[in-house]
Design an enzyme around this catalytic site. Structure first.
Site, PDB file in Angstrom:
ATOM      1  N   GLY A  76      17.243  80.362 -21.517  1.00 46.51           N
ATOM      2  CA  GLY A  76      16.748  81.376 -20.571  1.00 46.51           C
ATOM      3  C   GLY A  76      15.298  81.148 -20.171  1.00 46.51           C
ATOM      4  O   GLY A  76      14.899  81.476 -19.041  1.00 46.51           O
ATOM      5  N   ASN A 134      20.291  74.664 -23.214  1.00 45.34           N
ATOM      6  CA  ASN A 134      20.985  74.177 -24.414  1.00 45.34           C
ATOM      7  C   ASN A 134      22.070  75.127 -24.908  1.00 45.34           C
ATOM      8  O   ASN A 134      22.443  75.095 -26.084  1.00 45.34           O
ATOM      9  CB  ASN A 134      19.949  73.950 -25.525  1.00 45.34           C
ATOM     10  CG  ASN A 134      19.253  75.243 -25.929  1.00 45.34           C
ATOM     11  OD1 ASN A 134      19.009  76.106 -25.088  1.00 45.34           O
ATOM     12  ND2 ASN A 134      18.947  75.394 -27.205  1.00 45.34           N
ATOM     13  N   GLU A 135      22.583  75.978 -24.025  1.00 39.34           N
ATOM     14  CA  GLU A 135      23.529  77.014 -24.449  1.00 39.34           C
ATOM     15  C   GLU A 135      24.695  76.484 -25.275  1.00 39.34           C
ATOM     16  O   GLU A 135      25.100  77.100 -26.262  1.00 39.34           O
ATOM     17  CB  GLU A 135      24.093  77.763 -23.213  1.00 39.34           C
ATOM     18  CG  GLU A 135      23.187  78.832 -22.654  1.00 39.34           C
ATOM     19  CD  GLU A 135      22.072  78.290 -21.767  1.00 39.34           C
ATOM     20  OE1 GLU A 135      21.936  77.052 -21.652  1.00 39.34           O
ATOM     21  OE2 GLU A 135      21.328  79.100 -21.195  1.00 39.34           O
ATOM     22  N   LEU A 145      16.585  83.575 -24.047  1.00 39.25           N
ATOM     23  CA  LEU A 145      17.022  84.964 -24.215  1.00 39.25           C
ATOM     24  C   LEU A 145      16.933  85.342 -25.684  1.00 39.25           C
ATOM     25  O   LEU A 145      17.105  84.501 -26.574  1.00 39.25           O
ATOM     26  CB  LEU A 145      18.460  85.127 -23.703  1.00 39.25           C
ATOM     27  CG  LEU A 145      18.689  84.756 -22.240  1.00 39.25           C
ATOM     28  CD1 LEU A 145      20.065  85.224 -21.788  1.00 39.25           C
ATOM     29  CD2 LEU A 145      17.604  85.343 -21.325  1.00 39.25           C
TER      30      LEU A 145
HETATM   31  C1  LIG Z   1      33.693  83.271 -19.153  1.00 36.41           C
HETATM   32  C2  LIG Z   1      32.283  82.941 -18.817  1.00 36.41           C
HETATM   33  C3  LIG Z   1      31.358  84.038 -19.179  1.00 36.41           C
HETATM   34  C4  LIG Z   1      29.920  83.572 -19.090  1.00 36.41           C
HETATM   35  C5  LIG Z   1      29.150  84.240 -20.130  1.00 36.41           C
HETATM   36  C6  LIG Z   1      27.773  83.693 -20.211  1.00 36.41           C
HETATM   37  C7  LIG Z   1      27.231  83.885 -21.566  1.00 36.41           C
HETATM   38  C8  LIG Z   1      25.812  83.437 -21.630  1.00 36.41           C
HETATM   39  C9  LIG Z   1      25.228  84.001 -22.806  1.00 36.41           C
HETATM   40  C10 LIG Z   1      23.997  83.794 -23.217  1.00 36.41           C
HETATM   41  C11 LIG Z   1      23.021  82.912 -22.656  1.00 36.41           C
HETATM   42  C12 LIG Z   1      21.929  82.691 -23.382  1.00 36.41           C
HETATM   43  C13 LIG Z   1      20.833  81.834 -22.967  1.00 36.41           C
HETATM   44  C14 LIG Z   1      19.747  81.763 -24.024  1.00 36.41           C
HETATM   45  O1  LIG Z   1      18.607  81.749 -23.660  1.00 36.41           O
HETATM   46  S1  LIG Z   1      20.179  81.729 -25.662  1.00 36.41           S
HETATM   47  C15 LIG Z   1      18.713  81.325 -26.557  1.00 36.41           C
HETATM   48  C16 LIG Z   1      18.594  79.851 -26.734  1.00 36.41           C
HETATM   49  N1  LIG Z   1      17.383  79.534 -27.433  1.00 36.41           N
HETATM   50  C17 LIG Z   1      17.281  78.595 -28.364  1.00 36.41           C
HETATM   51  O2  LIG Z   1      18.231  77.916 -28.680  1.00 36.41           O
HETATM   52  C18 LIG Z   1      15.962  78.422 -29.022  1.00 36.41           C
HETATM   53  C19 LIG Z   1      16.029  78.903 -30.436  1.00 36.41           C
HETATM   54  N2  LIG Z   1      14.750  78.796 -31.100  1.00 36.41           N
HETATM   55  C20 LIG Z   1      14.240  77.626 -31.545  1.00 36.41           C
HETATM   56  O3  LIG Z   1      14.800  76.565 -31.392  1.00 36.41           O
HETATM   57  C21 LIG Z   1      12.927  77.684 -32.244  1.00 36.41           C
HETATM   58  O4  LIG Z   1      12.687  79.005 -32.618  1.00 36.41           O
HETATM   59  C22 LIG Z   1      11.743  77.208 -31.398  1.00 36.41           C
HETATM   60  C23 LIG Z   1      11.691  77.901 -30.044  1.00 36.41           C
HETATM   61  C24 LIG Z   1      11.839  75.678 -31.210  1.00 36.41           C
HETATM   62  C25 LIG Z   1      10.428  77.532 -32.149  1.00 36.41           C
HETATM   63  O5  LIG Z   1      10.474  76.959 -33.440  1.00 36.41           O
HETATM   64  P1  LIG Z   1       9.432  77.475 -34.547  1.00 36.41           P
HETATM   65  O6  LIG Z   1       8.078  77.513 -33.981  1.00 36.41           O
HETATM   66  O7  LIG Z   1       9.682  76.632 -35.752  1.00 36.41           O
HETATM   67  O8  LIG Z   1       9.829  78.999 -34.804  1.00 36.41           O
HETATM   68  P2  LIG Z   1      11.098  79.555 -35.609  1.00 36.41           P
HETATM   69  O9  LIG Z   1      12.311  78.786 -35.279  1.00 36.41           O
HETATM   70  O10 LIG Z   1      10.720  79.674 -37.037  1.00 36.41           O
HETATM   71  O11 LIG Z   1      11.258  80.981 -34.954  1.00 36.41           O
HETATM   72  C26 LIG Z   1      10.361  82.049 -35.264  1.00 36.41           C
HETATM   73  C27 LIG Z   1      11.164  83.316 -35.312  1.00 36.41           C
HETATM   74  O12 LIG Z   1      11.711  83.572 -34.022  1.00 36.41           O
HETATM   75  C28 LIG Z   1      13.124  83.707 -34.120  1.00 36.41           C
HETATM   76  N3  LIG Z   1      13.724  83.194 -32.888  1.00 36.41           N
HETATM   77  C29 LIG Z   1      13.656  81.955 -32.389  1.00 36.41           C
HETATM   78  N4  LIG Z   1      14.297  81.872 -31.225  1.00 36.41           N
HETATM   79  C30 LIG Z   1      14.786  83.100 -30.973  1.00 36.41           C
HETATM   80  C31 LIG Z   1      15.550  83.662 -29.903  1.00 36.41           C
HETATM   81  N5  LIG Z   1      15.945  82.941 -28.826  1.00 36.41           N
HETATM   82  N6  LIG Z   1      15.894  84.943 -29.968  1.00 36.41           N
HETATM   83  C32 LIG Z   1      15.515  85.716 -31.023  1.00 36.41           C
HETATM   84  N7  LIG Z   1      14.783  85.250 -32.075  1.00 36.41           N
HETATM   85  C33 LIG Z   1      14.428  83.957 -32.031  1.00 36.41           C
HETATM   86  C34 LIG Z   1      13.499  82.885 -35.326  1.00 36.41           C
HETATM   87  O13 LIG Z   1      14.744  83.285 -35.840  1.00 36.41           O
HETATM   88  C35 LIG Z   1      12.365  83.215 -36.249  1.00 36.41           C
HETATM   89  O14 LIG Z   1      12.615  84.508 -36.773  1.00 36.41           O
HETATM   90  P3  LIG Z   1      12.140  84.884 -38.262  1.00 36.41           P
HETATM   91  O15 LIG Z   1      10.649  84.736 -38.265  1.00 36.41           O
HETATM   92  O16 LIG Z   1      12.607  86.283 -38.439  1.00 36.41           O
HETATM   93  O17 LIG Z   1      12.815  83.914 -39.183  1.00 36.41           O
END
Ligand SMILES: CCCCCCCC/C=C\C=C\CC(=O)SCCNC(=O)CCNC(=O)[C@H](O)C(C)(C)COP(=O)(O)OP(=O)(O)OC[C@H]1O[C@@H](n2cnc3c(N)ncnc32)[C@H](O)[C@@H]1OP(=O)(O)O
Length: 302
Positions: free
Chosen positions: A153, A177-178, A108
């Site tokens: 997500g 990995n939330e 997400l």
């Molecule tokens: C009481 C009960 C109530 C229940 C409530 C439920 C609540 C649930 C709420 C939410 C659930 C969420 C589920 C999700 O999906 S959360 C997202 C989880 N994702 C991650 O942890 C992955 C994060 N990203 C990474 O680990 C890396 O980016 C990777 C995918 C491995 C790629 O690495 P790399 O190629 O080195 O690229 P960068 O890390 O440099 O990223 C490039 C740019 O993209 C931005 N980025 C990365 N991931 C996200 C993302 N998920 N969303 C938005 N933006 C993201 C990153 O910041 C870089 O940005 P910039 O170039 O501006 O620095």
């Protein structure tokens, strides 16, 4: 709080009509997914669809660079692509893959869940629910060809498919990995994982926020096949043959029999689930945790 912004309403407000292959491939007639000639690719800015109607399937490529994070616009485009293929009788299956090198999906979009207002959170969550419901219950055979890292997500999206092929690259870990972000996988994320890997593995994976590298993902049953990176699509295509050989109505009813109880849990509590999400994500502590996580992602570059 205004919860209801239907996905179709979203669709109208956000999307241009179907466009012919934007970007590099614009205007070209590309080989169809299965190698047929003369079938045009179509899609939207963030989703490229390579149809092979003669073979009965299409390859759906996610291309929301840099990391295929599931923004509201991207979710909407994925839904429209799915709807379009579902409503065309020529298609019986989809292979879902990524057009972003090394990334299937970063999950997400954290920017949709950070620093926005409750109405936006509600609208976003409704779209996330819709994406899951539509993919999970699709009458089409959906196979994911996972060609990159696949978090939270994004992993849910793959788990919603009927079969998963993962590229054998130790960097391509996948999981829900939330908890690493200080947030919680909602019950329907959890249910989808439990249905795939069983209760004990899911319990451990969810609490620890585990991202499984290919060999482990295969071992716990999170994916069905691990193949060399250059064979992910061809392996998905080969697998498809077995699924398409089954009489469609029998397979579809069986899929529904297996999945409907899980989907019904969310359908029965959809608005409450949105309200829970909005309350949860709006908390100061959660907002802070998300900002810290985003900051860490940016810092790792420096
Ligand atoms: C009481 C009960 C109530 C229940 C409530 C439920 C609540 C649930 C709420 C939410 C659930 C969420 C589920 C999700 O999906 S959360 C997202 C989880 N994702 C991650 O942890 C992955 C994060 N990203 C990474 O680990 C890396 O980016 C990777 C995918 C491995 C790629 O690495 P790399 O190629 O080195 O690229 P960068 O890390 O440099 O990223 C490039 C740019 O993209 C931005 N980025 C990365 N991931 C996200 C993302 N998920 N969303 C938005 N933006 C993201 C990153 O910041 C870089 O940005 P910039 O170039 O501006 O620095």
């Amino acid at each position: 709080m205004a919860l209801a912004v239907g996905i179709r309403g979203l669709t109208r407000s956000l999307l241009r009509p179907w466009v012919r292959v934007p970007g590099p491939a614009r205007g070209r007639t590309e080989p169809a997914a299965g190698g047929g000639d003369g079938v045009r690719c179509f899609g939207s800015p963030r989703v490229l669809v390579e149809p092979d109607p003669a073979a009965g399937f299409a390859v759906m490529k996610m291309r929301n660079p840099p990391v295929n994070s599931l923004s509201l616009e991207f979710l909407t485009e994925l839904l429209i692509s799915l709807e379009k293929l579902e409503s065309d009788k020529a298609f019986h299956a989809i292979i879902l893959t990524s057009d972003c090198p090394g990334i299937f999906s970063a999950g997400l979009d954290l920017m949709e869940m950070c620093g926005r207002d409750p109405t936006h959170y509600a609208e976003y969550w409704k779209a996330v629910q819709e994406l899951w419901l539509r993919f999970y219950l699709s009458h089409l055979v959906v196979i994911s060809a996972i060609n990159g890292v696949n978090a939270a997500g994004g992993c849910l999206l793959a788990l919603s498919c009927d079969y998963r092929v993962l590229a054998d690259n130790p960097k391509y870990a996948m999981g829900l990995n939330e908890t690493l972000l200080g947030i919680i996988a909602p019950f329907w994320f959890k249910d989808t994982l439990v249905n795939t890997v069983g209760h004990r593995t899911a319990e451990r994976a969810l609490q620890l926020g585990l991202l499984f590298p290919p060999a482990e993902a295969l071992q716990v049953g999170m994916v069905d096949k691990v193949v060399p990176e250059d064979q992910v699509l061809s392996a998905a295509r080969s697998e498809l043959a077995q699924w398409l050989a089954i009489p469609g109505h029998a397979r579809q009813l069986t899929k529904s029999l297996m999945r409907k109880p899980t989907a019904d849990r969310l359908l029965k509590e959809r608005d409450a689930d949105i309200q829970n999400f909005v309350r949860f994500i709006s908390r100061d502590a959660i907002q802070k945790a998300l900002r810290v996580y985003l900051e860490k992602l940016k810092q790792k570059k420096t």
